[in-house]
Design a protein around this motif. Structure first.
Motif, mmCIF file in Angstrom:
data_model
loop_
_atom_site.group_PDB
_atom_site.id
_atom_site.type_symbol
_atom_site.label_atom_id
_atom_site.label_comp_id
_atom_site.label_asym_id
_atom_site.label_seq_id
_atom_site.Cartn_x
_atom_site.Cartn_y
_atom_site.Cartn_z
ATOM 1 N N GLU A 92 -44.282 4.671 -42.888
ATOM 2 C CA GLU A 92 -43.806 3.307 -43.082
ATOM 3 C C GLU A 92 -42.296 3.272 -43.314
ATOM 4 O OE1 GLU A 92 -44.588 -0.578 -45.939
ATOM 5 O OE2 GLU A 92 -45.706 1.270 -46.290
ATOM 6 N N GLU A 93 -41.805 4.177 -44.147
ATOM 7 C CA GLU A 93 -40.372 4.199 -44.426
ATOM 8 C C GLU A 93 -39.576 4.596 -43.184
ATOM 9 O OE1 GLU A 93 -37.407 6.029 -47.815
ATOM 10 O OE2 GLU A 93 -39.572 6.168 -48.068
ATOM 11 N N ALA A 94 -40.099 5.530 -42.397
ATOM 12 C CA ALA A 94 -39.428 5.934 -41.166
ATOM 13 C C ALA A 94 -39.380 4.774 -40.179
ATOM 14 C CB ALA A 94 -40.150 7.131 -40.545
ATOM 15 N N TYR A 95 -40.453 4.030 -40.091
ATOM 16 C CA TYR A 95 -40.492 2.877 -39.192
ATOM 17 C C TYR A 95 -39.492 1.812 -39.635
ATOM 18 C CZ TYR A 95 -42.186 -1.189 -36.660
ATOM 19 O OH TYR A 95 -42.261 -2.300 -35.859
ATOM 20 N N ASN A 96 -39.379 1.587 -40.932
ATOM 21 C CA ASN A 96 -38.456 0.579 -41.444
ATOM 22 C C ASN A 96 -36.994 0.975 -41.229
ATOM 23 O OD1 ASN A 96 -40.578 -1.023 -42.306
ATOM 24 N ND2 ASN A 96 -40.551 -0.227 -44.385
ATOM 25 N N LEU A 97 -36.707 2.261 -41.175
ATOM 26 C CA LEU A 97 -35.331 2.732 -41.032
ATOM 27 C C LEU A 97 -34.927 3.054 -39.600
ATOM 28 C CD1 LEU A 97 -35.114 5.107 -44.112
ATOM 29 C CD2 LEU A 97 -33.949 2.929 -43.814
ATOM 30 N N ILE A 98 -35.818 2.875 -38.651
ATOM 31 C CA ILE A 98 -35.535 3.324 -37.284
ATOM 32 C C ILE A 98 -34.328 2.620 -36.671
ATOM 33 C CG2 ILE A 98 -37.044 1.759 -35.989
ATOM 34 C CD1 ILE A 98 -37.978 4.342 -34.487
ATOM 35 N N GLN A 99 -34.087 1.353 -37.013
ATOM 36 C CA GLN A 99 -32.951 0.624 -36.446
ATOM 37 C C GLN A 99 -31.648 0.859 -37.206
ATOM 38 O OE1 GLN A 99 -32.977 -1.135 -33.576
ATOM 39 N NE2 GLN A 99 -35.092 -0.459 -33.308
ATOM 40 N N THR A 100 -31.725 1.109 -38.501
ATOM 41 C CA THR A 100 -30.508 1.226 -39.295
ATOM 42 C C THR A 100 -30.016 2.661 -39.441
ATOM 43 O OG1 THR A 100 -31.818 1.298 -41.323
ATOM 44 C CG2 THR A 100 -31.003 -0.854 -40.612
ATOM 45 N N ASP A 101 -30.918 3.618 -39.579
ATOM 46 C CA ASP A 101 -30.521 5.016 -39.777
ATOM 47 C C ASP A 101 -31.484 5.918 -39.004
ATOM 48 O OD1 ASP A 101 -29.469 7.381 -40.631
ATOM 49 O OD2 ASP A 101 -29.696 6.976 -42.773
ATOM 50 N N ALA A 102 -31.123 6.199 -37.763
ATOM 51 C CA ALA A 102 -32.011 6.966 -36.883
ATOM 52 C C ALA A 102 -32.207 8.396 -37.386
ATOM 53 C CB ALA A 102 -31.469 6.976 -35.462
ATOM 54 N N GLY A 103 -31.176 8.991 -37.949
ATOM 55 C CA GLY A 103 -31.289 10.370 -38.439
ATOM 56 C C GLY A 103 -32.277 10.483 -39.583
ATOM 57 N N LEU A 104 -32.184 9.565 -40.539
ATOM 58 C CA LEU A 104 -33.114 9.579 -41.661
ATOM 59 C C LEU A 104 -34.531 9.268 -41.197
ATOM 60 C CD1 LEU A 104 -33.586 9.866 -44.678
ATOM 61 C CD2 LEU A 104 -32.926 7.468 -44.948
ATOM 62 N N SER A 105 -34.636 8.371 -40.223
ATOM 63 C CA SER A 105 -35.949 8.036 -39.674
ATOM 64 C C SER A 105 -36.591 9.259 -39.023
ATOM 65 C CB SER A 105 -35.815 6.907 -38.656
ATOM 66 O OG SER A 105 -37.049 6.618 -38.066
ATOM 67 N N ASP A 106 -35.817 10.008 -38.258
ATOM 68 C CA ASP A 106 -36.334 11.235 -37.634
ATOM 69 C C ASP A 106 -36.765 12.249 -38.679
ATOM 70 O OD1 ASP A 106 -35.917 10.229 -35.105
ATOM 71 O OD2 ASP A 106 -34.000 11.286 -34.817
ATOM 72 N N PHE A 107 -35.968 12.377 -39.726
ATOM 73 C CA PHE A 107 -36.316 13.299 -40.804
ATOM 74 C C PHE A 107 -37.640 12.898 -41.454
ATOM 75 C CE2 PHE A 107 -36.196 14.330 -45.356
ATOM 76 C CZ PHE A 107 -36.178 15.709 -45.268
ATOM 77 N N LEU A 108 -37.817 11.609 -41.713
ATOM 78 C CA LEU A 108 -39.055 11.143 -42.344
ATOM 79 C C LEU A 108 -40.260 11.339 -41.427
ATOM 80 C CD1 LEU A 108 -37.731 7.944 -44.115
ATOM 81 C CD2 LEU A 108 -38.454 10.079 -45.187
ATOM 82 N N TYR A 109 -40.075 11.110 -40.117
ATOM 83 C CA TYR A 109 -41.173 11.380 -39.181
ATOM 84 C C TYR A 109 -41.529 12.866 -39.171
ATOM 85 C CZ TYR A 109 -41.592 6.769 -37.034
ATOM 86 O OH TYR A 109 -41.843 5.442 -36.795
ATOM 87 N N HIS A 110 -40.513 13.715 -39.272
ATOM 88 C CA HIS A 110 -40.760 15.166 -39.318
ATOM 89 C C HIS A 110 -41.534 15.546 -40.583
ATOM 90 C CE1 HIS A 110 -40.161 19.407 -38.663
ATOM 91 N NE2 HIS A 110 -39.616 19.522 -39.869
ATOM 92 N N GLU A 111 -41.122 14.991 -41.718
ATOM 93 C CA GLU A 111 -41.841 15.267 -42.971
ATOM 94 C C GLU A 111 -43.272 14.754 -42.895
ATOM 95 O OE1 GLU A 111 -40.833 17.042 -45.708
ATOM 96 O OE2 GLU A 111 -39.165 17.561 -44.386
ATOM 97 N N ALA A 112 -43.464 13.594 -42.273
ATOM 98 C CA ALA A 112 -44.818 13.043 -42.116
ATOM 99 C C ALA A 112 -45.674 13.959 -41.250
ATOM 100 C CB ALA A 112 -44.745 11.649 -41.511
ATOM 101 N N SER A 113 -45.083 14.535 -40.215
ATOM 102 C CA SER A 113 -45.860 15.436 -39.358
ATOM 103 C C SER A 113 -46.268 16.703 -40.112
ATOM 104 C CB SER A 113 -45.089 15.791 -38.093
ATOM 105 O OG SER A 113 -43.992 16.617 -38.390
ATOM 106 N N LYS A 114 -45.395 17.201 -41.017
ATOM 107 C CA LYS A 114 -45.761 18.373 -41.819
ATOM 108 C C LYS A 114 -46.896 18.043 -42.787
ATOM 109 C CE LYS A 114 -41.710 19.613 -43.469
ATOM 110 N NZ LYS A 114 -40.573 20.363 -44.032
ATOM 111 N N VAL A 115 -46.846 16.857 -43.383
ATOM 112 C CA VAL A 115 -47.918 16.444 -44.290
ATOM 113 C C VAL A 115 -49.213 16.260 -43.519
ATOM 114 C CG1 VAL A 115 -48.688 14.591 -45.825
ATOM 115 C CG2 VAL A 115 -46.348 15.414 -45.968
#
Length: 75
Positions: A33-56
């Motif tokens: 959810e947080e990665a989706y909310n940040l996809i337009q404003t901070d793509a780097g942080l969004s990618d990081f959060l998607y990566h962390e979600a994939s590890k979880v």
């Protein structure tokens, strides 16, 4: 010294005892959810959060598979 009753190194916690599956699923949903909310404003942080979600998600799948394999072995 008699090692007959020694349990050092022989007692292991199962993954389900060490990690709570519900908490992992909630953290996965929060990351997504947080990665989706940040996809337009901070793509780097969004990618990081998607990566962390994939590890979880991998941990969740491994946890679910280990629980189902334990049940099959008991039958």
């Amino acid at each position: 010294m008699n090692t007959h009753f020694c349990k050092v190194g022989k007692i292991k916690l199962g993954l389900s005892e060490a990690l709570n599956l519900k908490e992992l699923e909630q953290s996965y949903l929060r990351f997504i959810e947080e990665a989706y909310n940040l996809i337009q404003t901070d793509a780097g942080l969004s990618d990081f959060l998607y990566h962390e979600a994939s590890k979880v998600k991998k941990v969740i799948f491994n946890l679910k598979n280990s629980n189902s394999n334990d049940l099959d072995a008991a039958i």
